[in-house]
Each structure stands twice: as C-alpha cells, then as structure tokens.
Motif scaffolding. Structure first.
Motif, short mmCIF file in Angstrom:
data_model
loop_
_atom_site.label_atom_id
_atom_site.label_comp_id
_atom_site.label_asym_id
_atom_site.label_seq_id
_atom_site.Cartn_x
_atom_site.Cartn_y
_atom_site.Cartn_z
N LYS A 130 0.83 -1.21 0.00
CA LYS A 130 0.00 0.00 0.00
C LYS A 130 0.87 1.25 0.00
O LYS A 130 0.59 2.22 -0.71
N SER A 131 1.92 1.24 0.81
CA SER A 131 2.82 2.39 0.89
C SER A 131 3.53 2.61 -0.43
O SER A 131 3.72 3.75 -0.87
N LYS A 154 2.41 1.84 -3.41
CA LYS A 154 1.45 2.40 -4.37
C LYS A 154 1.25 3.89 -4.16
O LYS A 154 1.12 4.67 -5.10
N LYS A 155 1.24 4.30 -2.88
CA LYS A 155 1.04 5.72 -2.57
C LYS A 155 2.21 6.58 -3.06
O LYS A 155 2.05 7.75 -3.40
N ARG A 156 3.41 5.98 -3.06
CA ARG A 156 4.60 6.73 -3.47
C ARG A 156 4.68 6.90 -4.98
O ARG A 156 5.43 7.73 -5.48
N LYS A 157 3.92 6.08 -5.74
CA LYS A 157 3.98 6.16 -7.20
C LYS A 157 3.19 7.36 -7.71
O LYS A 157 2.23 7.80 -7.15
#
Length: 210
Positions: A204-205, A207-210
C-alpha cells in the motif's frame, strides 16, 4: 541444505516453498489439502499433550523439550529473503514470561478437577503457514465434569523440526487465556505471524509513493 532454508536468489523464490510460490505465500494463500493440515495438526497436538504432561508432573526439562530449539526460520518477506528470529516464550492474558518460569493456571485448574486432558482439549482453529515451516492453532480446555464450562484457551505457534526420526512440530510461543478473555486471532501467515499484513502495508505504501 535443510529444507527450511531458501535456495538461490530472488529469481528462484517461486521454488523455495514447493507447492506454493513465495509470492502467493506472502499474499496469504494456503495451498495445503485438508489431509495435510490434519496430519500436521495431529503432530502439533502431540506436542501440546507432551507439554501438559510435563507441566503437571513439574518436569521443567520436559517442558523445555516441548519448545523449539531453533533460533531462526527463513522465508520470503515480499521483497527479499529474511531470517526471522525465533523467540520462545509464553503469556497469560497478555502478560509475557520465559519458558523456564511458566505458570499455567488453566492446567492447574484442570489438574484439581482430574481427567484426561487430551479428551477435554478441543480445537477451535488451526492453520499451516503457507511456507509449511510453521503453524498456529487455538484450543479450549473444558471441565471434564461440565463440558460446557471452558477453563481457558491456548493459542500456540509451532515451528517445524526435521530429524532422522521424522517430523516434529515444536512450540515457539504458547499464549494462555482465561475463559472470559476474547479469543486470540489465528490468521493466515507465510512464515511468521503478521508477515502477510506487513507485506500488505508495504505494498500500500509503495502504491502511494507512485
């Protein structure tokens, strides 16, 4: 090489657990048949019974023998091969202790009543980790004179040990609970309890950074 050690690099990760690929393992999938799970459960319950007999007889050496001697267990954590530390211990309603100082009020109550523990210990949940290196289960111990009365519960985390004599599933962690306590969860994992959730949070983390 021992069969609980990863072989090769990350490109070989789909081979290290045999039936299950490493990625499906860390995703929380369990590929094992009911027959395989039952076979492992019976071996785990054998260890639980050995622990009880040792505890009731007051034999600390045999109590310790019910616990694993392994210091590490290896597996895929979603990004790389990891060596997880194995810390043996016990707890009662969340209060933790060392194996050498174990105090089991549930077994003490049962001993005061009398009876065959193996006939009054009932499985509530049991699962084999996706790696087939570890397992976890939860049992309730009931009053042999009043089966509807629960004396307490046990949640046990097991480590597989291989020897010339065959396979054994030894305790790593034994969590005791009074009858009124909310039952501890038994959730699917890959090698170590919580690793599937940690991997999900990592993804999840990412994906958030992308």
């Amino acid at each position: 090489m021992a069969d609980d050690q990863p072989q090769g690099d990350a490109k070989e990760k789909t081979k290290i657990f045999g039936i299950a690929s490493a990625d499906s393992c860390i995703a929380g999938h369990n590929p094992f048949s009911a027959g395989t799970t039952d076979r492992i459960r019976l071996l785990a319950e054998k260890t639980i019974n050995e622990y009880f007999q040792a505890y009731i007889s007051g034999n600390l050496i045999e109590i310790k023998m019910a616990f694993t001697k392994k210091k590490h267990v290896s597996g895929w954590d979603g990004e790389t091969f990891a060596n997880y530390d194995v810390v043996t211990g016990w707890s009662y309603n969340g209060m933790k202790g060392d194996v050498s100082s174990i105090s089991d009020p549930i077994a003490n109550s049962f001993q005061g009543i009398g009876g065959d523990i193996s006939k009054n210990m009932h499985m509530e949940e049991f699962l084999v980790a996706g790696s087939k290196l570890t397992a976890m289960g939860r049992w309730r111990l009931v009053d042999p004179q009043k089966p509807e009365r629960i004396l307490g519960r046990y949640r046990a985390y097991f480590i597989r040990e291989n020897s010339i004599g065959g396979q054994a599933w030894k305790l790593a962690q034994l969590d005791l609970q009074s009858a009124e306590a909310a039952p501890l969860e038994v959730k699917q994992f890959c090698v170590q309890p919580g690793d599937v959730e940690r991997n999900n949070e990592r993804m999840k983390s990412a994906k958030k950074r992308k």
